[in-house]
Design an enzyme around this catalytic site. Structure first.
Site, mmCIF file in Angstrom:
data_model
loop_
_atom_site.group_PDB
_atom_site.id
_atom_site.type_symbol
_atom_site.label_atom_id
_atom_site.label_comp_id
_atom_site.label_asym_id
_atom_site.label_seq_id
_atom_site.Cartn_x
_atom_site.Cartn_y
_atom_site.Cartn_z
ATOM 1 N N ASP A 42 6.249 -4.945 7.315
ATOM 2 C CA ASP A 42 5.261 -5.223 8.369
ATOM 3 C C ASP A 42 4.468 -6.495 8.033
ATOM 4 O OD1 ASP A 42 3.629 -4.243 6.377
ATOM 5 O OD2 ASP A 42 2.566 -2.800 7.645
ATOM 6 N N SER A 43 4.800 -7.107 6.900
ATOM 7 C CA SER A 43 4.248 -8.436 6.583
ATOM 8 C C SER A 43 4.619 -9.428 7.681
ATOM 9 C CB SER A 43 4.782 -8.923 5.232
ATOM 10 O OG SER A 43 6.188 -8.817 5.190
ATOM 11 N N ASP A 81 9.658 -0.588 7.288
ATOM 12 C CA ASP A 81 8.255 -0.392 6.912
ATOM 13 C C ASP A 81 7.506 0.245 8.082
ATOM 14 O OD1 ASP A 81 6.227 -0.670 5.102
ATOM 15 O OD2 ASP A 81 5.995 -2.840 5.348
ATOM 16 N N LYS A 110 9.530 3.132 4.640
ATOM 17 C CA LYS A 110 8.511 2.940 3.599
ATOM 18 C C LYS A 110 7.142 3.285 4.171
ATOM 19 C CE LYS A 110 7.094 -1.300 2.068
ATOM 20 N NZ LYS A 110 5.643 -1.267 2.292
ATOM 21 N N GLU A 112 2.815 3.514 3.123
ATOM 22 C CA GLU A 112 1.780 3.132 2.162
ATOM 23 C C GLU A 112 0.865 4.314 1.868
ATOM 24 O OE1 GLU A 112 -0.479 -0.304 3.420
ATOM 25 O OE2 GLU A 112 1.328 -1.517 3.710
ATOM 26 N N GLU A 176 2.324 -2.836 -5.535
ATOM 27 C CA GLU A 176 1.822 -4.143 -5.076
ATOM 28 C C GLU A 176 0.565 -4.534 -5.850
ATOM 29 O OE1 GLU A 176 1.814 -4.923 -0.885
ATOM 30 O OE2 GLU A 176 0.619 -6.748 -1.130
HETATM 31 O O1 KIV Z 1 5.408 -5.691 4.383
HETATM 32 C C1 KIV Z 1 6.002 -6.094 3.376
HETATM 33 O O2 KIV Z 1 6.699 -7.120 3.406
HETATM 34 C C2 KIV Z 1 5.870 -5.309 2.164
HETATM 35 C C3 KIV Z 1 6.373 -5.932 0.900
HETATM 36 C C4 KIV Z 1 5.572 -7.084 0.527
HETATM 37 C C5 KIV Z 1 6.494 -4.940 -0.181
HETATM 38 O O3 KIV Z 1 5.355 -4.251 2.190
#
Ligand code: KIV
Length: 259
Positions: A42-43, A81, A110, A112, A176
């Site tokens: 989600d970056s 994510d 994934k 958090e 992280e």
């Molecule tokens: O959103 C993302 O790209 C991430 C990575 C940096 C681990 O969570």
């Protein structure tokens, strides 16, 4: 168990796990040849959309990018994510993760968080949805983005969170921005692999945002290493193109349809 996940687990204490993010097919295709895991992170909210926070990333945006990434990923494990507010309780998480898998054909999701999300992780794992954890800096909810593991209370909490995630069935955990000694302690303490970003070489694997690595983003994080300046390469190509178009050197007869 999914063969690709088994392969990742088997790498623990043997060889490093290579991971990168991807947001679209053409890049994913390149990464797939060399990575064990490709994460649709989600970056993308900050990297592609200039959002101030990943909180603004929607499930539909993640699904759209993941569909494109799926076209380029065959060999590696593809992880989706889950964005902010899409896994607030076990039922919401299950409903959304099922939709994500149906739409994107990703291999895993994934999430958090630590202790708070354990019932959610359990629910997904019970429903055969592989889960990757993520502790340390949590971009979806943290207010301050400073590295973790300075105070004993924080160290104890993160150690506990990672063990809880493993016991809940997570197949690996992203660390992280975790202090070097703590990332070693976590990694030694777990049977599942840790994937670091800003967490030293003590982790079982490493992940970076692809745009940072190739110099396509303007990121200046301490933990990023820029391996190439793709922005400059693209700009040089565009300048040459502009010059040839304005000087009428492109297109030539070769690039045209002639009878
Ligand atoms: O959103 C993302 O790209 C991430 C990575 C940096 C681990 O969570």
């Amino acid at each position: 168990m999914n063969k690709k996940i088994k392969k990742i687990l088997n790498k623990k204490n043997k060889s490093k796990i290579v991971c990168l993010t991807a947001y679209s097919k053409n890049i994913a295709e390149i990464l797939d040849k060399h990575c064990d895991l490709v994460l649709v992170g989600d970056s993308l909210g900050s990297v592609l959309y200039n959002f101030k926070s990943t909180k603004e990333v929607t499930l539909q945006t993640m699904i759209n990018h993941s569909k494109s990434v799926r076209l380029g990923v065959n060999k590696s494990l593809m992880v989706f994510d889950m964005p902010y507010n899409t896994y607030r309780n076990p039922l919401e998480a299950l409903r959304n993760a099922k939709l994500v898998i149906k739409e994107t054909k990703c291999d895993a999701v994934k999430l958090e968080g630590g202790k708070k999300i354990i019932p959610i992780v359990k629910k997904l794992v019970q429903n055969k949805i592989p889960v990757m954890g993520h502790v340390g800096i949590l971009p979806q909810t943290d207010k301050k983005f400073t590295f973790k593991g300075k105070k004993q209370q924080e160290i104890d909490r993160i150690l506990n969170d990672t063990k809880l995630l493993e016991n809940a069935g997570a197949f690996s955990i992203v660390l992280e921005c975790i202090e070097t000694k703590l990332s070693k302690k976590i990694t030694d303490n777990l049977l599942i692999p840790t994937i670091g970003i800003g967490s030293s070489a003590n982790c079982d694997g490493q992940v970076l945002v692809i745009d940072d690595l190739i110099g396509l983003s303007k990121s200046k994080f301490k933990f990023v290493k820029k391996y190439i300046n793709v922005s400059r390469i693209i700009e040089n190509a565009v300048k040459r193109y502009k010059s040839e178009v304005t000087k009428k050197r492109f297109p030539t007869r070769k690039h045209s349809f002639n009878t």
